[in-house]
Each structure stands twice: as structure tokens, then as C-alpha cells.
Design a protein around this motif. Sequence first.
Motif, PDB file in Angstrom:
ATOM      1  N   SER A 245       0.848  -1.144   0.005  1.00 23.04           N
ATOM      2  CA  SER A 245       0.134  -0.016   0.205  1.00 23.04           C
ATOM      3  C   SER A 245       0.712   1.252   0.036  1.00 23.04           C
ATOM      4  O   SER A 245       1.907   1.215   0.234  1.00 23.04           O
ATOM      5  N   GLU A 246       0.216   2.355  -0.244  1.00 28.23           N
ATOM      6  CA  GLU A 246       0.780   3.706  -0.013  1.00 28.23           C
ATOM      7  C   GLU A 246       1.320   3.938   1.171  1.00 28.23           C
ATOM      8  O   GLU A 246       2.311   4.582   1.323  1.00 28.23           O
ATOM      9  N   GLN A 247       0.845   3.370   2.198  1.00 27.62           N
ATOM     10  CA  GLN A 247       1.133   3.710   3.608  1.00 27.62           C
ATOM     11  C   GLN A 247       2.632   2.992   3.845  1.00 27.62           C
ATOM     12  O   GLN A 247       3.510   3.641   4.530  1.00 27.62           O
ATOM     13  N   ILE A 248       2.758   1.787   3.620  1.00 27.09           N
ATOM     14  CA  ILE A 248       3.994   0.913   3.722  1.00 27.09           C
ATOM     15  C   ILE A 248       4.927   1.862   2.782  1.00 27.09           C
ATOM     16  O   ILE A 248       6.279   1.970   3.343  1.00 27.09           O
ATOM     17  N   ALA A 249       4.698   2.104   1.513  1.00 30.02           N
ATOM     18  CA  ALA A 249       5.620   2.686   0.587  1.00 30.02           C
ATOM     19  C   ALA A 249       6.219   4.143   1.210  1.00 30.02           C
ATOM     20  O   ALA A 249       7.247   4.591   1.074  1.00 30.02           O
ATOM     21  N   GLY A 250       5.389   4.771   2.014  1.00 27.86           N
ATOM     22  CA  GLY A 250       5.392   5.974   2.542  1.00 27.86           C
ATOM     23  C   GLY A 250       6.597   5.717   3.646  1.00 27.86           C
ATOM     24  O   GLY A 250       7.519   6.722   3.896  1.00 27.86           O
ATOM     25  N   ILE A 251       6.530   4.879   4.553  1.00 24.66           N
ATOM     26  CA  ILE A 251       7.339   4.599   5.762  1.00 24.66           C
ATOM     27  C   ILE A 251       8.762   4.131   5.186  1.00 24.66           C
ATOM     28  O   ILE A 251       9.970   4.600   5.411  1.00 24.66           O
ATOM     29  N   ALA A 252       8.871   3.478   4.056  1.00 22.12           N
ATOM     30  CA  ALA A 252       9.968   2.766   3.229  1.00 22.12           C
ATOM     31  C   ALA A 252      10.538   4.153   2.783  1.00 22.12           C
ATOM     32  O   ALA A 252      11.921   4.308   2.727  1.00 22.12           O
ATOM     33  N   SER A 253       9.780   5.032   2.281  1.00 21.28           N
ATOM     34  CA  SER A 253      10.626   6.509   1.819  1.00 21.28           C
ATOM     35  C   SER A 253      11.082   7.286   2.608  1.00 21.28           C
ATOM     36  O   SER A 253      12.240   7.473   2.453  1.00 21.28           O
ATOM     37  N   ALA A 254      10.326   7.286   3.859  1.00 26.10           N
ATOM     38  CA  ALA A 254      10.795   7.978   5.107  1.00 26.10           C
ATOM     39  C   ALA A 254      12.037   7.600   5.321  1.00 26.10           C
ATOM     40  O   ALA A 254      13.205   8.232   5.693  1.00 26.10           O
ATOM     41  N   LYS A 264      14.424   9.839  -4.382  1.00 27.35           N
ATOM     42  CA  LYS A 264      13.150   9.494  -5.058  1.00 27.35           C
ATOM     43  C   LYS A 264      12.270   8.835  -3.972  1.00 27.35           C
ATOM     44  O   LYS A 264      12.576   8.153  -3.054  1.00 27.35           O
ATOM     45  N   THR A 265      10.825   8.838  -4.304  1.00 22.33           N
ATOM     46  CA  THR A 265       9.697   8.363  -3.514  1.00 22.33           C
ATOM     47  C   THR A 265       9.333   6.830  -4.044  1.00 22.33           C
ATOM     48  O   THR A 265       9.030   7.103  -5.080  1.00 22.33           O
ATOM     49  N   ILE A 266       9.164   5.963  -3.045  1.00 24.49           N
ATOM     50  CA  ILE A 266       8.436   4.652  -3.701  1.00 24.49           C
ATOM     51  C   ILE A 266       6.935   4.881  -3.569  1.00 24.49           C
ATOM     52  O   ILE A 266       6.358   5.592  -2.701  1.00 24.49           O
ATOM     53  N   ARG A 455       8.294   4.532  17.312  1.00 26.66           N
ATOM     54  CA  ARG A 455       8.678   5.901  17.968  1.00 26.66           C
ATOM     55  C   ARG A 455       9.112   6.761  17.200  1.00 26.66           C
ATOM     56  O   ARG A 455       8.739   7.988  17.023  1.00 26.66           O
ATOM     57  N   TRP A 456      10.105   6.328  16.255  1.00 26.67           N
ATOM     58  CA  TRP A 456      10.722   7.284  15.302  1.00 26.67           C
ATOM     59  C   TRP A 456       9.856   7.827  14.212  1.00 26.67           C
ATOM     60  O   TRP A 456       9.836   9.070  14.112  1.00 26.67           O
ATOM     61  N   LEU A 457       8.627   7.074  13.879  1.00 25.71           N
ATOM     62  CA  LEU A 457       7.615   7.547  12.906  1.00 25.71           C
ATOM     63  C   LEU A 457       6.775   8.660  13.581  1.00 25.71           C
ATOM     64  O   LEU A 457       6.413   9.912  13.151  1.00 25.71           O
ATOM     65  N   ARG A 458       6.673   8.304  14.898  1.00 26.89           N
ATOM     66  CA  ARG A 458       5.607   9.407  15.579  1.00 26.89           C
ATOM     67  C   ARG A 458       6.428  10.614  15.740  1.00 26.89           C
ATOM     68  O   ARG A 458       6.047  11.854  15.527  1.00 26.89           O
ATOM     69  N   GLY A 459       7.611  10.497  16.136  1.00 30.25           N
ATOM     70  CA  GLY A 459       8.506  11.763  16.558  1.00 30.25           C
ATOM     71  C   GLY A 459       8.600  12.552  15.226  1.00 30.25           C
ATOM     72  O   GLY A 459       8.853  13.798  15.002  1.00 30.25           O
TER      73      GLY A 459
END
Length: 523
Positions: A245-254, A264-266, A455-459
Motif C-alpha cells: 500500500s501507499e502507507q508502507i511505501a510512505g514509511i519505506a520512503s521516509a 526518489k519516493t516509492i 517511535r521514530w515515525l511518531r517523532g
Amino acid sequence: MSSMTREQISVVENESMLLAVDAFAGTGKTTTLVEYSKCRPDKRILYIAFNKSVASEACARFPENVQCRTTHSLAYTRVGKRYQEKLGSPKAWEIAQTFQCNTKRAKDALQTLANWFCSADSLISEEHLDVELQGDSAVASDIVQLADKVFAAMKDKRSPIKMPHDGYLKIWALELPNLAFDIILLDEAQDTNPVTLDVVMRQDCQKVLVGDRHQGIYGFRRAVNAMETVQAKSRVALTQSFRFSEQIAGIASALLTDFKGEDKTIVGRADMSNAWSIDRSQPFTIIGRTNAGLFSSAAALVLDNDVKLHFIGGFDSYVFGKVLDAYFLWADERSRITSPSIGRFNCFGDFQQYGVEAGDLEIAALVKTVEQYQSQVPRIYEAMKASQVSLQEKADVILTTAHRAKGLEFDQVHMQDDFIELPPEKQYDPEEINLLYVALTRAIHAVRLPESLTRWLRGRAQRTNSVKATETVDGTERWHSLQGEMSEREAWVRENVEAFDRTSADVIRFLLQKVDILRDALD
Ligand SMILES: Nc1ncnc2c1ncn2[C@@H]1O[C@H](COP(=O)(O)OP(=O)(O)OP(=O)(O)O)[C@@H](O)[C@H]1O
């Protein structure tokens, strides 16, 4: 070809002599390479796969003009079969006996040879010794001489010293083979041995290197990241993932943006979403960073339930024996320790301290597991062994390390808590971020993230929001000052309109009229 993305088409249509395809996780690189080959039916194409099972799968997908091989199979045909009677891995004790040296020296010589086999160098030298052996030049020179003699024995058909698979690969590479293909497709180029890369780059033909530079996880085996080292004439990225999904892609890109400087963004699939927890009534997969972390998750399963486990690559390949050894050290049963790397410690405290000082994730996980399960460790080991099933489809839970998970995908993924802490210490190995990325991007419908990543994503989200708020304040101030400047100019134009020539004055009056109408409408 109509259903291919623009990115995939730009690979298929590329005629560059040296093309690098940066294929992010799940972006359909095999589909793209198959299409690339179909569009060139009159070309002789070689697809080099990372291992035998990928090569066999590829044989079924690629058209007839493509040979799907591993470098070892190419080398076996030309060189390896000369040694078919004596293929295998020589043991240190055999070397020690044959060359009248101690086992440690024999082991060091074998390791030096293994390092040299992977390199693109033609001669064995001190550079091929493991780093900790390079300090003393007399010792280093002795080891190099012994390695030379061992290699000669490997090549000698009358000698009982066996020829390893990497040994005949090296001999083949030293013969500078001409592969006689029009195009070579090198898969998993981010984890290529220098010896393989050298053979490929010497060929006088079109080359396509395909890989994901963020999935380079075999640096410890002296692999090189060809996606970064090779100066390709043309580069194309595949960023549209068909797996998640776009959510997983978003975390991978971050992760890749913040820690690897990726620009580049996945792109994930817009037509699917994912769950952030695992439905344990359905089969799921646990991905651990370390063997000990995996042992710990399996322990929790076998102690409570009657559960069927499948270990990717087989239970015996996971060196869970190290957990037992760490336990024997803890229990002060040192005579039962088999691993020299653990046996060299006097006590569990020293082992623990060394792990902290060296920042070694594997030791940290061993210590944590032994401290958690203490005297239950041997029982857990036996229970795990008894719970394993050989077929993945029959398992309730699949277990794998991130290293072994590369190239695979699973419906539900539970990521263990033994991945790198985020944000990492100042000095960190970028391959640890790659391992997080590899594990995360195996998931299709559900993923449980490690606590540190959550935790890192929240921060990160909080930091991004506060930056946005500051930007909004700054933006409002800028807008007010621009508005003030515009009003002053407008007032000046209204006062001085007669000073312009007639045509310009008419245009200005017309525009001012429109401004007034607009302003009335907005009021
Ligand atoms: N253009 C496309 N449109 C829809 N689905 C696609 C497209 N290209 C590839 N896929 C699908 O994506 C999935 C993964 O493709 P493929 O097997 O080519 O990738 P891979 O090379 O194995 O994986 P990865 O990119 O993770 O290395 C397959 O199910 C494939 O059918």
C-alpha cells in the motif's frame, strides 16, 4: 506492453550500452526484464541470477533467446567440471595436517583464500586477510604463503584437498572468459561479488544492471554495491510498487530519505490499504534482524502453544546453536560450548560487555534471549526443532531473518524488535537501515512494525507538523508584506496613470477596473 508503467517502458525501450535500473522493492523488475527480452527476439541474452532457485524460476518466465544462469553454473561448465571428483570445502584440520601448521593458521589461510576468491584481484596478498590479521606483517606474509600453497593443492587433481565452488569460479574469472552474448542482464547488482562484476564489465556487449541500492545487505561477505560503484551511461528508476500500500511505501520512503539521502519516493498501490497488526488466527511470518531475535520469538510460540513452524532455509541453517552456547556460558558449562567466538570469553559478563562496547546487535540479542529464558533455553531449542515443518504451506508461522527474506513476500509480517534503534547512533552501518527496509517491504496486507520504528515515525510526524506550522507563520508574514508593497504600487499607478502614453493608460485603466470588480466580488 500496454499495461506497463511509463517507468517500465523506459527500461524496455532503452538501448544504452550500460543501463542501471534502480528497482525499488516490489516494482516488478522481472516482468520488466522479461518484456525487455521479448522486444529483442534476435539477441542472445544472458540473465545472471543471484542463486540457483531464482535462475530456475526465471527460466520459466523468460523467452527462449535468454539463458538464465548463475555465475557458478557458467564457471562449472567451463572449469568446475574438471574438478567434479574433488568438489567441496576443505577443513582446517586437513590443511593443518597436510601443511604441518596449527589449525588457527590453517583457518586463517582458508579465510584469506575465500576473501580472494570473491575479489577481482589476480594475486593473493595481505589485503585479502581479515582486518584483525593485517597488523603483523610477518604473520600476514606467512598466511599469504600458506594460502598460495593451499590453492595450488586445490588445483592439483592428485591432492586430496578439495576444490570449493568459489575456487573454480575464481579460476574461470582469471581465464578472462568471453561469454559471447549480445546483452547481459545482471540481477541483484547491489550485492555482487567483485569477481562477478569484473567478468561482466569486461564483456564487449550491452549490459543492464538491475538492483536496489538500498537492498545491499551482504557487505560483510565482501559484496560490492554495483548500483553505486558503476558509472552507468543511462539510469532509470522503477518506483511503482505492485506489492504494498501507499502507507508502507510512505514509511519505506521516509527511512530511505532520512537515513540514506534517497531523493526518489516509492509509490505504493492506491487500490489497497494495510493493517498495522497481525491476525494470529491466520498464518503469518516473523522477520528478525538476528538469529537470537528469531529464537526469542520462536520461544514465545513453542512454550505456549502447539504450533507448526517453518524456517526459511531450514532450521539447521540458523546457527541457533549460538544461543545454546551463550546459555552454556551463562550457566558456567563452558566445556559444552562449540562456537570458538563464544568460547573465548571467560564469563557471561565479559561477553555482555564486549557486545555493548562493539555495538554488536547479534551479541545484544543473544544476551537478551539468555537473560529472558535462562534455564529454559535448552528445552526451547528442542521444542523448536520438534515443531518445524518442511513445507511453508503447512506452517502456522514462518520464521526468517531479514537477510534470508530478500526477494520474498508474505501476506502478514511481524517485524521483531531486534532491528537497529532509530534514530541510530552517529556512527552506524547503513546496511542496518537496508535490513529494516528489506523486512518492511516484504509485507503485502499486514505489518507489525518494531517499537523503535514506530517511535521514530511518531517523532518524525511531530517534527514535520511543527516545521509546517513555522512555514505557515512565515508564509503569512511574507504574504502581508507583499500585500503592503502591492497596495503602495497600485496607489502610485492610480495617481500617475495620466503620465503614461494614451494606449498604455487605456490598458492600465481597464486593468484597474477589473481589479475593482474583483475586489467588490471578494468583499
Ligand atoms: N505494470 C504492471 N502492472 C501490474 N502488475 C505488475 C506490473 N508489473 C509487474 N506487476 C506484478 O508485480 C508482481 C511482481 O512482479 P515481478 O515478479 O516482475 O517482480 P520481482 O522482480 O519478482 O519483484 P521485485 O520487484 O520485488 O524484485 C507480479 O505479480 C507482477 O505481475
